[in-house]
Design an enzyme around this catalytic site. Structure first.
Site, short mmCIF file in Angstrom:
data_model
loop_
_atom_site.label_atom_id
_atom_site.label_comp_id
_atom_site.label_asym_id
_atom_site.label_seq_id
_atom_site.Cartn_x
_atom_site.Cartn_y
_atom_site.Cartn_z
CE LYS A 156 -37.94 34.09 -12.58
NZ LYS A 156 -38.85 32.93 -12.42
NE ARG B 131 -25.50 19.49 -3.98
CZ ARG B 131 -26.64 19.87 -4.53
NH1 ARG B 131 -27.19 19.16 -5.50
NH2 ARG B 131 -27.25 20.96 -4.10
N GLY C 257 -25.16 26.27 -4.81
CA GLY C 257 -25.63 26.66 -6.13
C GLY C 257 -24.61 27.50 -6.89
N GLY D 263 -30.92 26.04 -2.50
CA GLY D 263 -32.27 26.27 -1.99
C GLY D 263 -32.37 25.97 -0.51
C1 3PG Z 1 -30.45 21.07 -5.53
O1 3PG Z 1 -29.57 20.81 -6.36
O2 3PG Z 1 -30.88 22.23 -5.38
C2 3PG Z 1 -30.95 19.99 -4.65
O3 3PG Z 1 -30.38 18.76 -4.98
C3 3PG Z 1 -32.47 19.92 -4.71
O4 3PG Z 1 -32.88 19.65 -6.01
P1 3PG Z 1 -34.32 20.13 -6.46
O5 3PG Z 1 -34.27 21.64 -6.48
O6 3PG Z 1 -34.57 19.55 -7.81
O7 3PG Z 1 -35.32 19.64 -5.44
#
Ligand code: 3PG
Ligand code: MG
Length: 377
Positions: A176, A39, A331, A354
């Site tokens: 989930k 990142r 992720g 997300g």
């Molecule tokens: C992540 O790692 O999913 C993003 O940086 C967002 O972080 P957060 O889910 O804590 O808002």
């Protein structure tokens, strides 16, 4: 400008200007050390473009979830050190989430944040699904733009969502089903076939009447899963075999014992399904091999435990080997591709888990909408 969102070229001349760049440097840390700096590296093109155009750059990020108060565990100090190694002359503000105003989008916090800056750039794709102060606030006041990373993520993910080369195969996993039901439905609106693995497959298998033993299972999602299978069953590929961990066994602790066995679609009482089996892995790989577009979000099993990495590894290898345009949602699936050393073999690894799911689901993000409202847009 893509999708009405201003880009770096749409900013007033940045020369001699102070630019606030919102980045997502929420990197994984272990004992205070960065375990993956993707990142940080991904934001460098934006930072260097601004510097080459004469701007003074200050970055800001969140790190973890400190919940509105300072906490040394979530200090950006190690991130600042890594950034300084990669690019000199850039400041990094302390963790935005040390102030409660960040997550509540407090106007007073926005005012304090932008004080002294002439321009704002959002390159925090991974946080652009959050209506937080640093994401949606500054474009109300400052000429603003999407950075290179944000623009590229949007181009790739909306391209896949809105105009994929076919056949388009989506692969969804993770724990989930409740988290991903909405995105699964959105994907079924566009994908030619959908592969589902990971912990979430047990609620779907349960909805088909199979026993799931002590696998992850969400009883309150069974009706929604039944409806999904009734409507789209023909395009949904579920595992046909499962690897299970037996009574007494513990994840990440082979020494604890517990047998590992291979079942069909039904998992006996006392056993926990933790990976897809070899037959499913080869069926899924064959479907992926025929795709022209692949989007993958979520592992097929508990790949962080070497005993249960095989299913996720097979899918990762199939994605890597395919000639399809391949996109890895951020992720866990990005971590899996990194663990197997296959990043270079895929077309795009998203920096947002997300955020990529929300962009696929809704076709837009709060951070993009905010940039569309900037004074220079
Ligand atoms: C992540 O790692 O999913 C993003 O940086 C967002 O972080 P957060 O889910 O804590 O808002
Ligand atoms: Mg997250």
């Amino acid at each position: 400008m893509q999708h009405g969102v201003p880009e770096l070229e749409d900013l007033p001349d940045p020369s001699g200007k102070a630019v606030l760049v919102r980045v997502d440097f929420n990197v994984p840390l272990s004992d205070g050390r960065i375990t993956d700096d993707l990142r940080i590296r991904a934001a460098l093109p934006t930072i260097t473009w601004l510097q080459e155009h004469g701007a003074t750059v200050t970055c800001c990020t969140h790190l973890g979830r400190p919940r509105g108060e300072p906490n040394p565990k979530y200090s950006v100090t190690p991130v600042r050190a890594r950034l300084a190694e990669l690019v000199p002359g850039v400041e990094l503000l302390e963790n935005l989430r040390f102030d409660p105003g960040e997550e509540t989008d407090d106007p007073a916090f926005v005012a304090k944040l932008i004080e002294g800056y002439d321009l704002y750039v959002n390159d925090a794709f991974g946080a652009s699904h959050r209506s937080h102060a640093s994401i949606v606030g500054p474009p109300k006041f400052l000429p603003s733009a999407a950075g290179r990373l944000l623009a590229r993520e949007v181009e790739v993910l909306l391209g896949v969502r809105n105009d994929p080369a076919r056949p388009f195969v989506a692969v969804v996993g993770g724990s989930k089903v409740s988290d991903k039901l909405a995105v699964i439905e959105a994907l079924l609106g566009v994908a030619d076939s959908l592969i589902i693995g990971g912990g979430m497959c047990f609620t779907l298998l349960g909805a088909l009447g199979h026993s799931v033993g002590s696998s992850l299972f969400e009883p309150d999602q069974v009706d929604a899963c039944k409806a999904l299978l009734d409507t789209y069953g023909g395009r949904i590929n579920l595992p046909t075999d499962i690897v299970g961990l037996g009574p007494g066994g513990k994840l990440f602790d082979p020494a604890a014992g517990g047998e590992v066995r291979h079942f069909g679609r039904s998992v006996p009482d006392g056993w926990m399904g933790v990976d897809i089996g070899p037959e499913s892995a080869s069926t899924f790989s064959a479907i992926i091999a025929d795709a022209a577009t692949v989007l993958w979000n979520g592992p097929m099993g508990v790949f962080e435990d070497a005993r249960f990495e095989a299913g996720t590894r097979s899918v990762a290898e199939a994605v890597a080997e395919s000639r399809a345009f391949s996109v890895i949602g951020g992720g866990d699936s990005a971590a899996a591709v990194a663990q197997f050393g296959l990043q270079a073999e895929v077309s795009h690894v998203s920096t947002g888990g997300g955020a990529s799911l929300e962009l696929i689901e809704h076709g837009d993000l709060p951070g993009l909408a905010a940039l569309r409202g900037a004074p220079n847009a």
